[in-house]
Each structure stands twice: as C-alpha cells, then as structure tokens.
Design a protein around this motif. Structure first.
Motif, PDB file in Angstrom:
ATOM      1  N   THR A 206       0.889  -1.184   0.012  1.00 28.05           N
ATOM      2  CA  THR A 206       0.066  -0.148  -0.062  1.00 28.05           C
ATOM      3  C   THR A 206       0.825   1.191  -0.168  1.00 28.05           C
ATOM      4  OG1 THR A 206      -1.528  -1.043   1.311  1.00 28.05           O
ATOM      5  CG2 THR A 206      -1.960   1.320   1.306  1.00 28.05           C
ATOM      6  N   ALA A 207       0.643   2.185  -1.184  1.00 25.99           N
ATOM      7  CA  ALA A 207       1.491   3.374  -1.052  1.00 25.99           C
ATOM      8  C   ALA A 207       0.593   4.566  -0.594  1.00 25.99           C
ATOM      9  CB  ALA A 207       2.132   3.282  -2.649  1.00 25.99           C
ATOM     10  N   LEU A 208       0.808   5.152   0.410  1.00 24.61           N
ATOM     11  CA  LEU A 208       0.073   6.185   0.845  1.00 24.61           C
ATOM     12  C   LEU A 208       0.587   7.312   0.938  1.00 24.61           C
ATOM     13  CD1 LEU A 208      -1.145   4.509   4.193  1.00 24.61           C
ATOM     14  CD2 LEU A 208      -2.475   4.813   2.156  1.00 24.61           C
ATOM     15  N   GLY A 209      -0.437   8.382   0.671  1.00 17.98           N
ATOM     16  CA  GLY A 209      -0.217   9.719   0.989  1.00 17.98           C
ATOM     17  C   GLY A 209      -0.933  10.470   1.986  1.00 17.98           C
ATOM     18  N   HIS A 210      -0.495  11.590   2.663  1.00 15.93           N
ATOM     19  CA  HIS A 210      -1.309  12.340   3.488  1.00 15.93           C
ATOM     20  C   HIS A 210      -0.176  12.795   4.614  1.00 15.93           C
ATOM     21  CE1 HIS A 210      -3.963  14.537   6.040  1.00 15.93           C
ATOM     22  NE2 HIS A 210      -4.082  13.784   6.998  1.00 15.93           N
ATOM     23  N   LYS A 218       5.457   2.352  10.912  1.00 19.98           N
ATOM     24  CA  LYS A 218       6.444   1.247  10.645  1.00 19.98           C
ATOM     25  C   LYS A 218       5.700  -0.012  10.460  1.00 19.98           C
ATOM     26  CE  LYS A 218      10.096   3.619  11.665  1.00 19.98           C
ATOM     27  NZ  LYS A 218      11.119   3.763  10.374  1.00 19.98           N
ATOM     28  N   HIS A 219       5.441  -0.518   9.186  1.00 20.36           N
ATOM     29  CA  HIS A 219       4.569  -1.487   8.877  1.00 20.36           C
ATOM     30  C   HIS A 219       5.324  -2.087   7.609  1.00 20.36           C
ATOM     31  CE1 HIS A 219       1.300  -3.870   7.252  1.00 20.36           C
ATOM     32  NE2 HIS A 219       0.752  -3.919   8.492  1.00 20.36           N
ATOM     33  N   GLU A 220       5.428  -3.468   7.336  1.00 18.35           N
ATOM     34  CA  GLU A 220       5.975  -4.327   6.478  1.00 18.35           C
ATOM     35  C   GLU A 220       5.429  -3.831   5.142  1.00 18.35           C
ATOM     36  OE1 GLU A 220       3.930  -8.532   7.235  1.00 18.35           O
ATOM     37  OE2 GLU A 220       6.170  -8.113   7.800  1.00 18.35           O
ATOM     38  N   SER A 221       4.410  -3.706   5.001  1.00 17.17           N
ATOM     39  CA  SER A 221       3.647  -3.448   3.641  1.00 17.17           C
ATOM     40  C   SER A 221       2.940  -2.105   3.365  1.00 17.17           C
ATOM     41  CB  SER A 221       2.727  -4.831   3.284  1.00 17.17           C
ATOM     42  OG  SER A 221       1.704  -4.802   4.182  1.00 17.17           O
ATOM     43  N   ILE A 222       2.870  -1.099   4.375  1.00 21.48           N
ATOM     44  CA  ILE A 222       2.238   0.034   4.215  1.00 21.48           C
ATOM     45  C   ILE A 222       3.052   1.100   4.488  1.00 21.48           C
ATOM     46  CG2 ILE A 222       0.015   1.507   4.891  1.00 21.48           C
ATOM     47  CD1 ILE A 222      -1.139  -1.221   6.300  1.00 21.48           C
ATOM     48  N   ARG A 223       3.180   1.992   3.428  1.00 18.64           N
ATOM     49  CA  ARG A 223       4.339   3.164   3.582  1.00 18.64           C
ATOM     50  C   ARG A 223       3.725   4.372   3.110  1.00 18.64           C
ATOM     51  NH1 ARG A 223       9.644   3.015   4.448  1.00 18.64           N
ATOM     52  NH2 ARG A 223      10.901   4.522   2.999  1.00 18.64           N
ATOM     53  N   TYR A 224       4.190   5.280   3.634  1.00 16.71           N
ATOM     54  CA  TYR A 224       4.239   6.708   3.323  1.00 16.71           C
ATOM     55  C   TYR A 224       5.559   7.120   2.713  1.00 16.71           C
ATOM     56  CZ  TYR A 224      -0.093   7.684   6.442  1.00 16.71           C
ATOM     57  OH  TYR A 224      -1.469   7.332   6.892  1.00 16.71           O
ATOM     58  N   SER A 225       5.401   7.848   1.603  1.00 16.78           N
ATOM     59  CA  SER A 225       6.484   8.399   0.740  1.00 16.78           C
ATOM     60  C   SER A 225       6.876   9.466   1.523  1.00 16.78           C
ATOM     61  CB  SER A 225       6.334   8.646  -0.659  1.00 16.78           C
ATOM     62  OG  SER A 225       5.415   9.911  -0.657  1.00 16.78           O
TER      63      SER A 225
END
Length: 381
Positions: A206-210, A218-225
């Motif tokens: 999951t590629a997130l913004g906000h 800190k999550h292995e598959s969810i990330r904020y750029s």
C-alpha cells in the motif's frame, strides 16, 4: 518491477507568506532526473498534488510540465490520485484520454474498483473521499466514519480481486498511530478520521499519501513516501525522500529511499540576537535558508526582524523564549498583591518586564503627563 512512490507535492503551497513554487520546481527537476536514471516501470503519486482545490496558475503549469516530462518524454506510466487538498473533479479532467498514454489519474471513486494493469501488476487507485461520499455511493447508512468507508471500499475491491496477481493500493489516508505535523490538514476531529492497517490487508503493498514523513508508521507492507519538501517548522527534523520499490514475481519487495535536496532548507535557530548577528556565528550558517528564530533576550529589542533579515533574508517566523518571559512574569506576580492597579502602576510593571531597566521618578512623571493628556482627550471626545 520497479516503482517510484511519491506523494504530497502540495504545489502552490504558501508557507508564512512565501510561495514554495520555485523550491518545488528545483526538487521536481531532481525527481525527473531520478526517473530518467532509475527507469521505473511506473511512478505513483499518492495524492495532494496541489495544496488547495483552486491552485495558483504557476502551480498548474509546473504540474503540467513535470507530468509531461515523466509520462511523455520519459515514456513512464504515471498513477496518481486526488488527496484531501485536491479538487477531485478538476484533477480528473481529461483522465479518460490520458489513459492512452498510460497516465492514470483518479479523482473520484467511480473506477477505483477496477485495477490498472501494468506488466501483470494490478494497481487500485483509491482517491481521498469523505465518508458521506462513500455512503451515498453504496447507499449504505451504516458508513459513518473513515474506517467504515475504507473497509467498504477495500471489501468491494477484494470481491473481484485476482488472487494470483500482485495487488498494490494507492491511497490517501491517516493510518491509526501515524505521526502528524502542523502542515497536514486534519481529516476530522476526535480520531474519527483514522483508518486501521486492517483496511489494507487484501493488498500486497500500500503506497500512501497524507502524512509527511516516511517514518510516519512502521509497517512491512504499508508506507508513506512523505512530502516533497518541509512545509512547516514542525517538520524541520524530518527526512524528505521518495521510495523506490523493487517488486519480485513472488510478491516480495525491497525498498530504497532517495533524497531530494532543496536549494533552501527549513531550519530553526535559537540564541541571543547579538550572538546570531555575530559574523563568527553566521559565517558558518547557510543564511538564505527558511528560518524560525527564537530569541533568548529578556529585554525589549528595537526592530529585531529587520536586524535579523539583514543577515538572514528568509526569516519566516520570529518569537521570544516564552519560558523566560513567563518566569519573569510569575516572579513579578508573586511580588505584587492581587489588587486593582492604576494605569501608571501597570505601565511601570510592563516597562520593567520588557526592558529590565528601572522605571525612574523622572520617567514616572513623564508618563503621568501622557496618561493625563490621554484621559482628557477621552473626556472631551
């Protein structure tokens, strides 16, 4: 497959009265060079391309130039969504024919349930949407919070998801436990704007913004750029980067960060004004950075902002050390009985507090005359 993940460009951002457009242009030129060197299979922009729903003309031109270079000149697929700062309808303009050049921009929820297929990887573009919009879309009155909305969207996507394919969610949300800063617009009060990590469980990544920091969660598959630049002084200690994701055919991935460097950083300085204006100090500083300066001086200072800007031209915020002032005020308060004071007594305390000098008898006599003159004017006005 190689993907570059970025978000929160906030083009047209105004920080303490200064437009960040030129700094954004400098960093986006570096981003374009990064795309040219890395040659990714896709670029993800997870929302908040603009800072407001009706952006300045310069911001619109800059976005057009950057996307044209990446998508057309570098022939790189772009997948973008609207964030809470964007106007969904304005951002979605032209999306139906943009797809012919592999520029996929999703402003509304209409098509987010069908994936964009790039080299066998399925991308689900889920733009920011208020719970009311999701409730109306599904005609479901049980959807009351962002969590309800996110779970319903995720569930609808999962119903028709190809379980054999790698699925990537591109979203814009505030995940529970994420670290916030002053420049992120609150989605709602009382925590109802948060969504749990479970909302993204159907996806490989999951590629997130906000949120503006790549370390927000800190999550292995969810990330904020993280954001493109520092947009408030609460972000001065944050790293700013973009993420390069290497996807393997078995769904495993690795992440590498690349730093983009603005011409002017955003920093804080603290000290006595004479120390900050001493060449032995400022010659070691990058004096054209955007600065917040906290002065430790206790007394009154004549025109401190202009004095500081003669050396540091981009001072955006100036403040005094509140603890020093409060300690002095508390001390004065403890020495005085809590009774009604005359105007002259109040001015005497104010003068002593702000200048740390004695309020002499001569000064008292002059001030008495001034106060008498003012009172007479009020009586005859």
């Amino acid at each position: 497959m190689k993907i570059i993940h970025t978000a929160d460009w906030h083009l047209g951002k105004l920080v303490h009265g200064v437009y960040m457009t030129e700094q954004q242009r400098i960093v986006l030129d570096q981003f374009i060079n990064l795309v040219a060197v890395e040659k990714p299979d896709a670029v993800i922009i997870s929302g908040d391309l603009y800072d407001r729903s009706v952006p300045p003309v310069e911001a619109v031109k800059l976005l057009e130039e950057v996307l044209f270079k990446i998508n057309v000149e570098l022939n790189t697929p772009v997948l973008a969504i609207a964030g809470n700062h964007d106007s969904p309808d304005r951002l979605a303009f032209g999306s139906s024919w943009y797809r012919h050049s592999q520029f996929y921009i999703q402003g509304r929820l209409d098509h987010c349930f069908q994936p964009v297929d790039i080299n066998g990887v399925h991308f689900y573009l889920v733009p920011y949407a208020e719970p009311g919009i999701v409730r109306d879309l599904f005609q479901d009155d049980s959807i009351q919070s962002f969590q309800d909305a996110a779970m319903r969207i995720s569930g609808e996507i999962e119903k028709n998801m190809d379980q054999e394919s790698i699925a990537i969610c591109v979203g814009h949300a505030f995940v529970t436990g994420g670290k916030t800063t002053d420049s992120e617009r609150i989605l709602s009060v009382g925590g109802s704007g948060c969504v749990d990590v479970d909302c993204f469980s159907p996806f490989t990544y999951t590629a997130l913004g906000h949120l503006h920091s790549p370390d927000a969660i800190k999550h292995e598959s969810i990330r904020y750029s993280g954001s493109l630049l520092k947009y408030s002084f609460s972000e001065v200690n944050q790293r700013k980067s973009v993420s390069i994701i290497q996807l393997r055919s078995n769904g495993e991935f690795s992440i590498e960060e690349k730093t983009l460097t603005p011409e002017k950083d955003m920093r804080e300085l603290t000290g006595l004004i004479d120390e900050l204006l001493d060449p032995s100090f400022y010659n070691s500083q990058k004096t054209d950075d955007y600065l917040k300066i906290t002065l430790l001086d206790e007394g009154a200072i004549l025109d401190p902002m202009n004095k500081l800007r003669s050396v540091y031209p981009n001072v955006l915020h100036l403040e005094r050390n509140i603890e020093v002032v409060d300690m002095k005020r508390q001390h004065l308060s403890s020495q005085q009985p809590h009774e009604k004071k005359t105007n002259l007594e109040l001015f005497s305390e104010f003068y002593s507090e702000m200048t740390t000098r004695e309020f002499t008898e001569q000064k008292r006599e002059r001030m008495e005359k001034v106060l008498e003159s003012v009172l007479k004017e009020e009586i005859y006005a």
